[in-house]
Design an enzyme around this catalytic site. Sequence first.
Site, PDB file in Angstrom:
ATOM      1  N   ASP A 265       7.159  33.166  11.119  1.00 19.00           N
ATOM      2  CA  ASP A 265       6.536  33.828   9.963  1.00 19.00           C
ATOM      3  C   ASP A 265       5.019  33.664   9.925  1.00 19.00           C
ATOM      4  O   ASP A 265       4.521  32.859   9.139  1.00 19.00           O
ATOM      5  CB  ASP A 265       7.155  33.266   8.673  1.00 19.00           C
ATOM      6  CG  ASP A 265       6.847  34.128   7.470  1.00 19.00           C
ATOM      7  OD1 ASP A 265       6.109  35.106   7.628  1.00 19.00           O
ATOM      8  OD2 ASP A 265       7.359  33.821   6.384  1.00 19.00           O
TER       9      ASP A 265
ATOM     10  N   ARG B  82       0.622  37.352  -1.885  1.00 17.24           N
ATOM     11  CA  ARG B  82      -0.212  36.731  -0.838  1.00 17.24           C
ATOM     12  C   ARG B  82      -1.599  37.377  -0.753  1.00 17.24           C
ATOM     13  O   ARG B  82      -2.189  37.463   0.330  1.00 17.24           O
ATOM     14  CB  ARG B  82       0.471  36.775   0.525  1.00 17.24           C
ATOM     15  CG  ARG B  82       1.919  36.354   0.529  1.00 17.24           C
ATOM     16  CD  ARG B  82       2.125  34.981  -0.032  1.00 17.24           C
ATOM     17  NE  ARG B  82       3.542  34.621  -0.093  1.00 17.24           N
ATOM     18  CZ  ARG B  82       3.993  33.516  -0.683  1.00 17.24           C
ATOM     19  NH1 ARG B  82       3.162  32.680  -1.271  1.00 17.24           N
ATOM     20  NH2 ARG B  82       5.271  33.239  -0.704  1.00 17.24           N
TER      21      ARG B  82
ATOM     22  N   GLU C  29      -2.378  34.193   4.593  1.00 14.76           N
ATOM     23  CA  GLU C  29      -1.384  33.431   3.836  1.00 14.76           C
ATOM     24  C   GLU C  29      -1.245  32.001   4.354  1.00 14.76           C
ATOM     25  O   GLU C  29      -1.161  31.063   3.577  1.00 14.76           O
ATOM     26  CB  GLU C  29      -0.022  34.145   3.904  1.00 14.76           C
ATOM     27  CG  GLU C  29       1.076  33.352   3.228  1.00 14.76           C
ATOM     28  CD  GLU C  29       2.435  34.029   3.274  1.00 14.76           C
ATOM     29  OE1 GLU C  29       2.532  35.182   3.746  1.00 14.76           O
ATOM     30  OE2 GLU C  29       3.404  33.406   2.816  1.00 14.76           O
TER      31      GLU C  29
ATOM     32  N   LYS D  28      12.243  46.491   3.721  1.00 14.01           N
ATOM     33  CA  LYS D  28      12.653  45.101   3.923  1.00 14.01           C
ATOM     34  C   LYS D  28      14.046  44.992   3.326  1.00 14.01           C
ATOM     35  O   LYS D  28      14.219  45.150   2.118  1.00 14.01           O
ATOM     36  CB  LYS D  28      11.688  44.169   3.209  1.00 14.01           C
ATOM     37  CG  LYS D  28      12.128  42.699   3.173  1.00 14.01           C
ATOM     38  CD  LYS D  28      11.052  41.833   2.525  1.00 14.01           C
ATOM     39  CE  LYS D  28      11.490  40.386   2.411  1.00 14.01           C
ATOM     40  NZ  LYS D  28      10.434  39.518   1.839  1.00 14.01           N
TER      41      LYS D  28
ATOM     42  N   GLU E 152      15.365  37.458   2.509  1.00  7.06           N
ATOM     43  CA  GLU E 152      14.816  36.734   1.361  1.00  7.06           C
ATOM     44  C   GLU E 152      15.313  37.330   0.045  1.00  7.06           C
ATOM     45  O   GLU E 152      14.543  37.546  -0.887  1.00  7.06           O
ATOM     46  CB  GLU E 152      13.282  36.745   1.403  1.00  7.06           C
ATOM     47  CG  GLU E 152      12.726  36.061   2.631  1.00  7.06           C
ATOM     48  CD  GLU E 152      11.200  35.968   2.644  1.00  7.06           C
ATOM     49  OE1 GLU E 152      10.535  36.867   2.113  1.00  7.06           O
ATOM     50  OE2 GLU E 152      10.699  34.973   3.194  1.00  7.06           O
TER      51      GLU E 152
HETATM   52  C1  BDP Z   1       6.421  35.628   3.950  1.00  6.16           C
HETATM   53  C2  BDP Z   1       5.717  35.672   2.628  1.00  6.16           C
HETATM   54  C3  BDP Z   1       6.465  36.486   1.599  1.00  6.16           C
HETATM   55  C4  BDP Z   1       6.785  37.859   2.187  1.00  6.16           C
HETATM   56  C5  BDP Z   1       7.520  37.692   3.495  1.00  6.16           C
HETATM   57  C6  BDP Z   1       7.784  39.013   4.196  1.00  6.16           C
HETATM   58  O1  BDP Z   1       5.571  34.353   2.142  1.00  6.16           O
HETATM   59  O2  BDP Z   1       5.665  36.580   0.458  1.00  6.16           O
HETATM   60  O3  BDP Z   1       7.517  38.612   1.298  1.00  6.16           O
HETATM   61  O4  BDP Z   1       6.742  36.927   4.376  1.00  6.16           O
HETATM   62  O5  BDP Z   1       7.071  39.312   5.138  1.00  6.16           O
HETATM   63  O6  BDP Z   1       5.546  35.091   4.895  1.00  6.16           O
HETATM   64  O7  BDP Z   1       8.694  39.737   3.818  1.00  6.16           O
END
Ligand code: BDP
Length: 719
Positions: A384, A187, A412, A306, A310
């Site tokens: 987000d 991003r 982003e 993290k 995801e």
């Molecule tokens: C989202 C982004 C992604 C990030 C994620 C995050 O698209 O690239 O890894 O947040 O914050 O908005 O972990």
Amino acid sequence: MKSLYSIILIVLVAVNFQVAKAEDGYRLWLRYDLVADPGILKSYNKLIKGWIVEGDSPVIQSAKKELDKGLEGLLGHKVQSFTSPGGNGLVIAGTPSGSPVVASLKLNDKLAGLGQEGYLIINTKYRNKKVIVIASNGDAGVLYGVFNFLRLLQTNQPVKSLSITSAPKIKIRLLNHWDNLDRSVERGYAGLSLWNWETLPGKLDERYTDYARANASVGINGTVLTNVNANALILTKDYLLKVAALADLFRSYGTRVYLTARFSAPVEIGNLKTADPLDPDVIKWWKAKADEIYSYIPDFGGFVVKANSEGQPGPQDYKRTHADGANTLADAVGPHGGIVMWRAFVYDNNVPDDRAKQAYNEFVPLDGKFRDNVIIQVKNGPVDFQPREPFHPLFGAMPRTPIMPELQITQEYLGSSTHLVYLAPLYEECLKSDTYAKGKGSFVAKVIDGSLDNHKLTAIAGVANTGDVRNWTGHPVAQSNWYAFGRLAWDPYLTSEMIADEWIRMTFSNNQETLRTISRIMLDSREAAVKYMTPLGLHHIMYSGHHYGPGPWVSRGRQDWTSVYYHKADEKGIGFNRTSSGSNAVGQYFPPVRDLYENIVTCPENLLLWFHHVPWDYKMKSGRSLWDELCYTYHDGVKTVQLMQNQWESIKGFIDNDRFETVKTLLIRQERDAKIWRDGCILYFQTFSKKPIPADLEKPEHDLDYYINHKYTDIPGIS
Ligand code: BDP
């Protein structure tokens, strides 16, 4: 002969003039050009005759260098440094412990309570001579004070009767770089990563110093070098030595280095069979890794993690909780003074009934279960980083756990580095939201500065928008978002107007008309973007591959990554019912916020479709139907961009041509893209509402298919 000299002189002066005029944006807000107003310049020259900064630490050296450079540029001549005070007009900077002159001023009472980073700037007398004193208990405070003093000159403030005290309200103020080891930036829209791993640790690029200066100038005191989607390799010796080289440099600007930790690192680089946080070998591995890191970087700040989000590994892979995971890492860095910032941006592989509820659901039961050196990092809103979200319901909901906000500086979801969007109003909106966690006045800012629940560990992070392009951030005005983040991290109670005023004066001009015009453009820009992208509480309707343009039609793939999951448009209406008759996300807020959002009549219209599924002909406060209001709001957004273009045009000749033309060109693209957002979304939603676009509004230029298939060819990071 004499005339030859004169010609050479004239040429030299002319070349110099040219150089001074060329503005590639590299100097950011630290330009230190000669004070343009002759009267103000004269008054400064009368008051400032020299400077004396005592102390030898690397941070004090940085303060000296900055003061020397800043004064020379602003006052137009080298300002003498002294080793002992004597005459009128000295700027004296230092700490009582490092500077005998500062010690003799007996400022201890005034300095009490300002900590190591706070400072005071006062006009006073030393042995009957008029002096300006910049004092702090700590070296970093001296450096911050010097930057503040230079800011006063840069913004043409009087320095005759100063009585400034300032101390950060939040302890740890961080940039988070989503930078990968191959130098790509997740991003990122401003070139490659600033960290050149290939040439580190040997070569220390000048940019590293200028980066550290910029951060220190706004009080940012930490930098997380790597992407939250972490690569375990950063924790191997070779990389750690590169990190150490950066840490050594940044230390002289009061900045600590942090890294992201990949939860599965014990398996990936440690050859263990598991990364289970309660496994004794895993615990041992993290401790040994932490010891190793601190042997290279004695003031290493700690980890950002993290986990179980995801697709990232995490403790839940081993049926452990986020607290189990965070605590194992916290125990490893704790003895060295390190912290763990554990992210609450989580969602697992099972699509929930409402993604907006997930962080709260997973984390609130863990309140009180984290070690003292763990802080939970929460995005400003529950989905987000959208152009507008309500504040995250976790703020105020975990009183026994320190919470820090994560804001996004890189744009982003806000037009990357192509759209002019000043983000301070977005940050401010979140920080000033009242959670009502402890009754009226329980602002998000109070949760995060520790005052609401009495926490000592306080922090704030911004996802950086920097890269290796010459002007650091791509769009010249995007620099202001880095600046604004830093200023709000120091003091979350500042206003967007104040910050814009400072930044414009330092970056462009102190000229009143220019200042007013750029300020107006900046202050209107965020609302404009919300209107042409996601008005009335719409969210997550961007294109799926890139997040730049519209994609309300995105319906394939994981449901909570689509747009239809969020806008839920159908023949009846549009919006996500998060009230008690829907997902009940409103139930995560304290009353009366909960009731405010629950009731369609009291719910703020700018969040209406976030919380309600609203019939197309629902009557809005304006008297229009929802459908008409949606169309008008989209059009308003585009109109504001057109107004911004006209306003920008009016300052032609008042600022340098380079940046004038760059912003002008980008505003043309912004207008084009705002129309694509507007027309693509309106045409798509019209397939449900089946209503005409109000007659007085401009009609879309193309049909819906055109927008669905549109490809951008001139946007950074998008092909
Ligand atoms: C989202 C982004 C992604 C990030 C994620 C995050 O698209 O690239 O890894 O947040 O914050 O908005 O972990």
